[in-house]
Design an enzyme around this catalytic site. Structure first.
Site, PDB file in Angstrom:
ATOM      1  N   TYR A 167       0.853  -1.194   0.000  1.00  0.00           N
ATOM      2  CA  TYR A 167       0.000   0.000   0.000  1.00  0.00           C
ATOM      3  C   TYR A 167       0.890   1.246   0.000  1.00  0.00           C
ATOM      4  CZ  TYR A 167      -3.670  -3.275   1.541  1.00  0.00           C
ATOM      5  OH  TYR A 167      -4.544  -4.336   1.646  1.00  0.00           O
ATOM      6  N   GLN A 213     -14.389  10.396   6.624  1.00  0.00           N
ATOM      7  CA  GLN A 213     -14.810   9.103   6.095  1.00  0.00           C
ATOM      8  C   GLN A 213     -15.007   8.052   7.192  1.00  0.00           C
ATOM      9  OE1 GLN A 213     -11.649   8.573   3.198  1.00  0.00           O
ATOM     10  NE2 GLN A 213     -12.887   9.453   1.547  1.00  0.00           N
ATOM     11  N   GLN A 236      -8.355 -13.547   5.173  1.00  0.00           N
ATOM     12  CA  GLN A 236      -8.826 -12.286   4.588  1.00  0.00           C
ATOM     13  C   GLN A 236      -9.174 -12.475   3.110  1.00  0.00           C
ATOM     14  OE1 GLN A 236      -7.455  -7.642   3.951  1.00  0.00           O
ATOM     15  NE2 GLN A 236      -6.649  -8.733   5.722  1.00  0.00           N
ATOM     16  N   CYS A 258     -17.588  -3.023  -1.753  1.00  0.00           N
ATOM     17  CA  CYS A 258     -17.385  -3.331  -3.169  1.00  0.00           C
ATOM     18  C   CYS A 258     -16.820  -2.116  -3.913  1.00  0.00           C
ATOM     19  CB  CYS A 258     -18.680  -3.819  -3.808  1.00  0.00           C
ATOM     20  SG  CYS A 258     -18.420  -4.732  -5.355  1.00  0.00           S
ATOM     21  N   GLY A 277     -12.365   1.125   4.648  1.00  0.00           N
ATOM     22  CA  GLY A 277     -11.295   1.926   4.060  1.00  0.00           C
ATOM     23  C   GLY A 277     -11.559   3.409   4.207  1.00  0.00           C
TER      24      GLY A 277
END
Length: 328
Positions: free
Chosen positions: A59, A285, A176, A208, A279
């Site tokens: 990442y 968020q 996961q 998704c 996320g």
């Protein structure tokens, strides 16, 4: 505050059923990094009761781990940190699979340094490496586990057969896979396997890739460097079919006084020993996390959700396009 928790073998403290997913914090494939907001996001998550943070070296090619390390200075005891290994990358940042023993040890040492910690709470193999025996990978991880550098072990994107081999060598605490209302292959074998072997399923992509956040329209487009530009779900005519399903899901969410986003997370949490990866890269968020907690979907809700999928998406598309290549 988030009080919905679950236990993971090898980790003494319960973890929050919603974990902070930090792929976007790394910046790669998400429009570049924003470290100031990323650190604020980690702090907001902790303040909201999310004590479980999931990251990976790939990442941002180390950047996500470095930012989390900075964010947790003085707060490391408040967080349970999961990271991964098994993906290397070329000089031009193209990932490939590599879980050889030497690579495993190097990745753990690199992660410890970036995260500014003396132990990793949960270390996961990101993707199976078809050119390295699973026994080799698991053996090196078990050594690092016994050395105290890792408290618990997990795998990501592994088959049942691959997990059986891993478990012969090392304890397996988590699995996961991709899992959400639209991507449900995990239900066939992975979820029953987790229940049978006392493992926790850490569902990645529970929204998704934003489709279940309820904010997309037919006019929504994605730049070429956005992951969704190569996801067939987001191409016509599939995109319209999935959006139609989301509109119907909103009606169920409305009955509960919730957003479709909260419904999607709740659905994952209602499936068994699951954690949903949330996320985020901006503190705002994190807002809405608690709307997914403290309630459950009824059996009739779940039946209605299944009927919506059959009506709009009779042939769902699995996220196979996300798999990185094997090494040369």
């Amino acid at each position: 505050m988030n009080t919905d928790t679950i236990s993971i073998k090898g980790i003494s403290r319960p973890v929050s059923r919603i974990a902070l997913g930090t792929w976007a914090i790394g910046g790669w494939m998400w429009g570049g990094p924003d470290d100031d907001n990323a650190i604020k996001t980690v702090h907001r998550a902790l303040d909201e009761g999310i004590n479980f943070i999931d990251t990976a070296p790939v990442y941002g090619f180390g950047h996500s781990e470095e930012v989390i390390g900075r964010a947790l200075e003085g707060r490391r005891d408040k967080a349970i940190v999961a990271t991964k290994l098994g993906l290397a990358w070329t000089d031009d940042h193209k990932p490939y699979r590599d879980s050889r023993a030497a690579r495993v040890r190097k990745e753990v040492e690199d992660s410890l340094r970036r995260l500014k910690t003396d132990h990793i709470d949960l270390e996961q193999v990101h993707w199976p490496d078809g050119k390295t025996p699973i026994e080799e990978t698991a053996s090196e991880l078990e050594k690092l586990h016994k050395e105290g550098k890792i408290l618990a072990l997990g795998v990501s994107n592994f088959s049942v057969q691959e997990m059986d081999i891993f478990r012969e060598i090392a304890p397996l605490s988590t699995i996961q896979p991709p899992y959400n209302i639209f991507e449900r292959a995990t239900e066939r074998e992975i979820l029953p396997y987790a229940k049978a072997h006392d493992a926790v399923v850490m569902a990645y992509g529970p929204l998704c890739r934003g489709l279940l956040a309820g904010k997309m329209t037919r006019e929504t487009t994605f730049p070429s460097d956005d992951l969704r530009s190569s996801d067939p779900k987001f191409q016509k005519p599939n995109f319209e079919h999935y959006l139609a399903a989301v509109e119907d899901l909103k009606q169920i969410a409305d009955r509960h006084g919730k957003s479709v986003l909260s419904l999607a997370i709740r659905w994952v949490l209602d499936q068994g020993p699951t954690v949903a990866l949330w996320g985020a890269r901006k503190p705002e968020q994190i807002d809405g996390v608690n709307d997914a907690l403290g309630w459950s979907l009824s059996d009739s809700d779940k039946t209605e959700i299944d009927a919506i999928l059959k009506r709009h998406v009779p042939q769902p598309i699995d996220p196979d396009f996300m798999a990185p290549p094997q090494r040369d």
